[in-house]
Write an enzyme that holds these catalytic residues in place. Structure first.
Site, PDB file in Angstrom:
ATOM      1  N   PRO A  88       0.983  -1.123  -0.024  1.00 25.60           N
ATOM      2  CA  PRO A  88       0.128   0.127   0.047  1.00 25.60           C
ATOM      3  C   PRO A  88       0.757   1.186   0.127  1.00 25.60           C
ATOM      4  CG  PRO A  88      -0.733  -1.467   1.653  1.00 25.60           C
ATOM      5  CD  PRO A  88       0.519  -2.103   1.028  1.00 25.60           C
ATOM      6  N   ASP A 168     -10.452   0.552 -25.058  1.00 33.67           N
ATOM      7  CA  ASP A 168     -11.021   0.189 -23.450  1.00 33.67           C
ATOM      8  C   ASP A 168     -11.044   1.716 -23.128  1.00 33.67           C
ATOM      9  OD1 ASP A 168     -10.525  -2.287 -23.500  1.00 33.67           O
ATOM     10  OD2 ASP A 168      -8.544  -2.146 -22.404  1.00 33.67           O
TER      11      ASP A 168
END
Ligand code: 4HQ
Length: 246
Positions: A88, A168
């Site tokens: 993280p 996309d």
């Protein structure tokens, strides 16, 4: 492209890469994934891979020696293989980072457990730290799977031409327009008539407007970054005027 995954839980990787698009990419040898059990590189007879933190505190820390030896083994054919630690504390993973990593021939992904790895691992062996989002996982394994999935589908030949990574959302910085398939009427909810019109120009315009509407509503941050045409600005004006949402 080769991915080496360094983990204490190799069993977690047995099925996710065998299915569907990634399974086919591996069969076609477009992607090669090696699962490396860090415990196999422990030096002592009990194969210890973690220890208590210096200075005290809760939990366990992954030891430097087994990881150092596992990375050395993974790098033996390709000393320059780019080595990533999932945490993280890393740089947020996004489509741009996926594209950037897809140009490398060989990635080594280190999956931490417990309170993470001894700081010297990061200082000595890690080229880049990456986070898949602001939440806490029980280990880096699922983060590595997410990264491998997003990177692999960008490699030539992995997606069929019918899919293609080019159009996309995120490549275009907008969210995708809604999609429909049969039946035309489900419990009174009908497919927008325009999609049955056969008018391809009108359909493209409708889809662009829906993509803009959805992005404005759900991800104004993306809309602010997007490169919009004059026509897009017109459509956004229409959307504001229609008043459905924003
Ligand atoms: N962890 N993005 C703690 C993550 C994570 C994330 C991996 C949990 C490392 C030690 N990794 N271990 N978020 O939450 O990548």
């Amino acid at each position: 492209m080769r991915f080496d995954i360094l983990t204490l839980f190799p069993g977690m990787f047995s099925s996710p890469f065998q299915e569907s698009i990634l399974g086919r990419a591996i069969q076609k040898e477009l992607v090669d994934i090696r699962i490396i059990n860090v415990r196999d590189f422990a030096l002592d007879k009990h194969q210890v891979v973690d220890d208590t933190p210096y200075g005290g505190g809760q939990g366990m820390v992954m030891k430097v020696e087994p990881i150092a030896r596992a990375i050395a083994w993974a790098r033996s054919e390709e000393p320059s293989a780019w080595t990533i630690y999932l945490t993280p504390q890393g740089k947020p993973f996004d489509q741009e980072k996926a594209r950037d990593l897809s140009s490398r021939p060989h990635l080594i992904l280190l999956c931490g457990r417990y309170e993470g790895v001894d700081e010297r691992v990061r200082e000595l062996f890690i080229n880049e730290e990456i986070s898949i989002g602001d939440y806490v996982l029980t280990g880096g394994e699922l983060a590595a799977m997410v990264m491998i999935d997003a990177v692999s589908r960008l490699l030539p030949g992995v997606l069929g031409s019918a899919q293609s990574a080019e159009d996309d959302s995120f490549t275009n910085a907008l969210l995708e327009h809604p999609q429909y398939t049969r039946p035309f009427d489900f419990e009174g909810r009908r497919v927008p008539e325009i999609l049955l019109s056969g008018n391809h120009a009108a359909i493209s315009l409708w889809r662009r407007k829906e993509a803009l509407k959805r992005t404005a509503l759900r991800r104004p941050d993306l809309l602010a970054k997007a490169r919009l045409t004059r026509k897009d600005e017109e459509l956004l004006e229409e959307i504001r005027h229609d008043g459905d949402g924003i």
